[in-house]
Design an enzyme around this catalytic site. Structure first.
Site, PDB file in Angstrom:
ATOM      1  CE  LYS A  22     -57.335 -91.090 -19.140  1.00 43.62           C
ATOM      2  NZ  LYS A  22     -57.323 -90.648 -20.540  1.00 43.62           N
ATOM      3  CG  ASN A  23     -60.295 -88.270 -20.054  1.00 43.47           C
ATOM      4  OD1 ASN A  23     -59.082 -88.543 -20.093  1.00 43.47           O
ATOM      5  ND2 ASN A  23     -61.213 -89.094 -20.490  1.00 43.47           N
ATOM      6  NE  ARG A  91     -56.169 -88.577 -30.915  1.00 46.02           N
ATOM      7  CZ  ARG A  91     -56.850 -87.541 -30.454  1.00 46.02           C
ATOM      8  NH1 ARG A  91     -56.902 -87.301 -29.172  1.00 46.02           N
ATOM      9  NH2 ARG A  91     -57.498 -86.737 -31.266  1.00 46.02           N
ATOM     10  CB  CYS A 115     -54.568 -95.024 -30.130  1.00 44.72           C
ATOM     11  SG  CYS A 115     -56.263 -94.547 -29.903  1.00 44.72           S
ATOM     12  NE  ARG A 120     -58.820 -90.900 -30.398  1.00 42.58           N
ATOM     13  CZ  ARG A 120     -58.538 -91.040 -29.108  1.00 42.58           C
ATOM     14  NH1 ARG A 120     -57.806 -92.059 -28.730  1.00 42.58           N
ATOM     15  NH2 ARG A 120     -58.953 -90.173 -28.218  1.00 42.58           N
ATOM     16  N   PRO A 121     -58.364 -88.469 -35.665  1.00 40.75           N
ATOM     17  CG  PRO A 121     -60.342 -88.046 -36.802  1.00 40.75           C
ATOM     18  CD  PRO A 121     -59.651 -89.079 -35.980  1.00 40.75           C
ATOM     19  CB  VAL A 122     -56.333 -83.220 -34.785  1.00 40.61           C
ATOM     20  CG1 VAL A 122     -55.968 -84.142 -33.622  1.00 40.61           C
ATOM     21  CG2 VAL A 122     -55.241 -83.209 -35.845  1.00 40.61           C
ATOM     22  CG  ASP A 123     -61.208 -83.563 -39.063  1.00 36.83           C
ATOM     23  OD1 ASP A 123     -60.968 -84.428 -38.203  1.00 36.83           O
ATOM     24  OD2 ASP A 123     -62.355 -83.358 -39.497  1.00 36.83           O
ATOM     25  CG  LEU A 124     -63.940 -82.032 -36.176  1.00 38.79           C
ATOM     26  CD1 LEU A 124     -64.832 -82.847 -35.245  1.00 38.79           C
ATOM     27  CD2 LEU A 124     -64.774 -81.282 -37.208  1.00 38.79           C
ATOM     28  CG  ASP A 308     -63.886 -92.749 -22.211  1.00 36.66           C
ATOM     29  OD1 ASP A 308     -63.497 -91.639 -21.810  1.00 36.66           O
ATOM     30  OD2 ASP A 308     -63.678 -93.164 -23.363  1.00 36.66           O
ATOM     31  CB  ILE A 331     -67.802 -92.210 -29.642  1.00 38.64           C
ATOM     32  CG1 ILE A 331     -69.091 -91.839 -28.917  1.00 38.64           C
ATOM     33  CG2 ILE A 331     -66.770 -91.083 -29.579  1.00 38.64           C
ATOM     34  CD1 ILE A 331     -69.742 -90.554 -29.346  1.00 38.64           C
ATOM     35  NE  ARG A 401     -52.352 -93.811 -22.033  1.00 41.18           N
ATOM     36  CZ  ARG A 401     -53.327 -93.690 -22.941  1.00 41.18           C
ATOM     37  NH1 ARG A 401     -53.591 -94.673 -23.755  1.00 41.18           N
ATOM     38  NH2 ARG A 401     -54.026 -92.582 -23.040  1.00 41.18           N
TER      39      ARG A 401
END
Ligand code: EPZ
Length: 422
Positions: A22-23, A91, A115, A120-124, A308, A331, A401
């Site tokens: 999936k990933n 996401r 979630c 779940r930041p996206v700053d990077l 995971d 993590i 999912r």
């Protein structure tokens, strides 16, 4: 909504074929936006997450045809605005930001919500695109990316306070392949799924070195052409079945896997006292000679212990009678939604900050439990297989999912479970 009714006490044995990752599929499907030519992607698992991504590609203007696990995608004419109602459902759709920036020099993506496993930041992601010269603005919950000047290759470090970022590395990589000059990503995520994405991009004509390590070097090119690619096997699905085989199996084999991607899982099971047999693209777990022992792990970016797999190993620890195990999550420190549900089944777990201290009990007992994040839900199913009596796992959509036919595959190994309406 659906629930899964699981009869405890069955033993598992036999072989199960692992689906495509999936990933790996999600960023690779997004990467087809980088070319106007047709791409063919094989072994894409049939999941709600991958189906959402295909819908997003269609909404952006791509032609998408699917024949079971094979996707034909042609993004000849695309727009830069992603549909809010789809992005908010998944996401990981943030990974269209990089290819849209690379191809159109423009992207509008809604800010992904948090979630259950935490913020779940996206700053990077945004820092990386800004390093390349893109302008980033937030407006009404949307991220607006625009490259008013041509993007330029540069050197950057993408490490955050929780280590590397998988989708952040993917996004920057997918923008950098069409960015003039040399881009060096220090502190890159080294996950196999990042390497798989890079291998697909290289087939499209990208110039990338070092993918699969923490330092990736990209030489930008003018444009990319179509390519065909088969997605790598899902190492987390494989790990989940191996842990199931440890909990209540008498010989469970996972087929079509890359054993190297499963090293932390097989090493931990070996240290516990289980027997592991590796042959070609198969891995088999069997009961060992003595009683399994407790184990201790800390989640880390690849090649460390994967976050995971944390919940699944917590479920195993609950069944090792009298044994103390510890699971430290670095993590996503809040990623313990499975703990209160496992305790409802009689597990003995003490939380100390980012660490779960688990003492195995003689017998878990079936109970109605609530699925939450994808991996926590799988952990509850594994615990239910071992529990006395019946367990009902509610909100099954979490499992659908990310796992392709988990219940059907477990049933072929001997599990007794059935779906029912909530
Ligand atoms: C990917 O998520 C996976 N999802 C996750 O799998 C996996 O748990 C995670 O990587 C870690 O391995 C997909 O690949 C679709 P990150 P991603 O960015 O990329 C922080 C599953 O169960 N961070 O590597 O979104 C973040 O908060 C899912 O299949 C920032 O601070 O995760 C986290 O603490 C769940 N700023 C850490 O870094 C950022 O800009 C790692 O997150 C980005 C991330």
């Amino acid at each position: 909504m659906q629930k899964l009714i699981v009869q405890g006490g069955t033993r598992l044995r036999g072989k199960v074929t692992i689906s495509g990752s999936k990933n790996s599929s999600l960023p690779i499907l997004a990467a087809t936006l980088l070319t106007k030519d047709e791409c063919i992607i094989r072994q894409v698992p049939d999941l709600s997450d991958t189906n959402y991504m295909l819908q997003i590609l269609r909404e952006l203007g791509a032609e998408v045809e699917r024949a079971s696990g094979t996707m034909h995608i042609k993004a000849e004419k695309i727009v830069s605005d992603t549909p809010y109602d789809l992005v908010r459902k998944m996401r990981a759709s943030i990974c269209v930001m990089g290819p849209l920036t690379g191809r159109l020099r423009k992207a509008v993506v809604s800010m992904p919500g948090g979630c259950v496993i935490g913020d779940r930041p996206v700053d990077l992601h945004l820092k990386g695109l800004e390093y390349l010269g893109a302008k980033v603005q937030m407006d009404g919950g949307n991220i607006h990316i625009e490259a008013t000047e041509p993007l330029k290759g540069t050197t950057m470090n993408l490490t955050g306070k929780f280590g590397s970022t998988v989708l952040g590395t993917d996004n920057v990589l997918m923008a950098a392949v069409l960015t003039k000059g040399t881009t060096i990503i220090e502190g890159a995520a080294a996950e196999p799924e990042v390497e798989d994405l890079a291998n697909f991009l290289i087939k499209m004509g990208a110039k990338i070195e070092g993918a699969g390590t923490t330092r990736i070097v990209v030489e930008g090119v003018e444009e990319l052409h179509g390519a065909e690619h088969t997605v790598i096997p899902d190492r987390i699905e494989a790990g989940t079945f191996l842990v199931a085989g440890a909990i209540c199996g008498d010989g469970v084999m996972v087929r079509r896997v890359d054993p190297a991607h499963l090293k932390t899982t097989t090493d931990t099971l070996l240290a516990c006292g289980y027997d592991i047999a590796i042959s070609g693209d198969t891995v088999t777990v069997m009961p060992g000679s003595g009683d399994p022992k407790g184990f201790h792990f800390t989640t880390r970016p690849y090649p460390g212990f994967p976050t995971d797999m944390q919940a699944q190993f917590c479920a195993l620890a609950c069944t090792l009678q009298g044994q103390l195990s510890t699971a430290r999550e670095t993590i996503f420190p809040q990623r313990f939604m499975h703990v209160p549900e496992l305790k409802r089944m009689g597990a003995s777990i003490e939380m100390e900050g980012d660490t779960a201290r688990i003492t195995g009990v003689p017998q878990l007992s079936g109970a109605p439990v609530m699925a939450s994040d994808l991996r926590a839900s799988a952990a509850l199913v594994l615990a239910a297989l071992n529990a006395k009596g019946t367990t009902e796992v509610h909100r099954l959509y979490h499992i659908d999912r990310g796992y392709e036919h988990l219940d059907e595959k477990l049933a072929t190994l001997g599990a007794v479970l059935q779906r029912a309406k909530e």
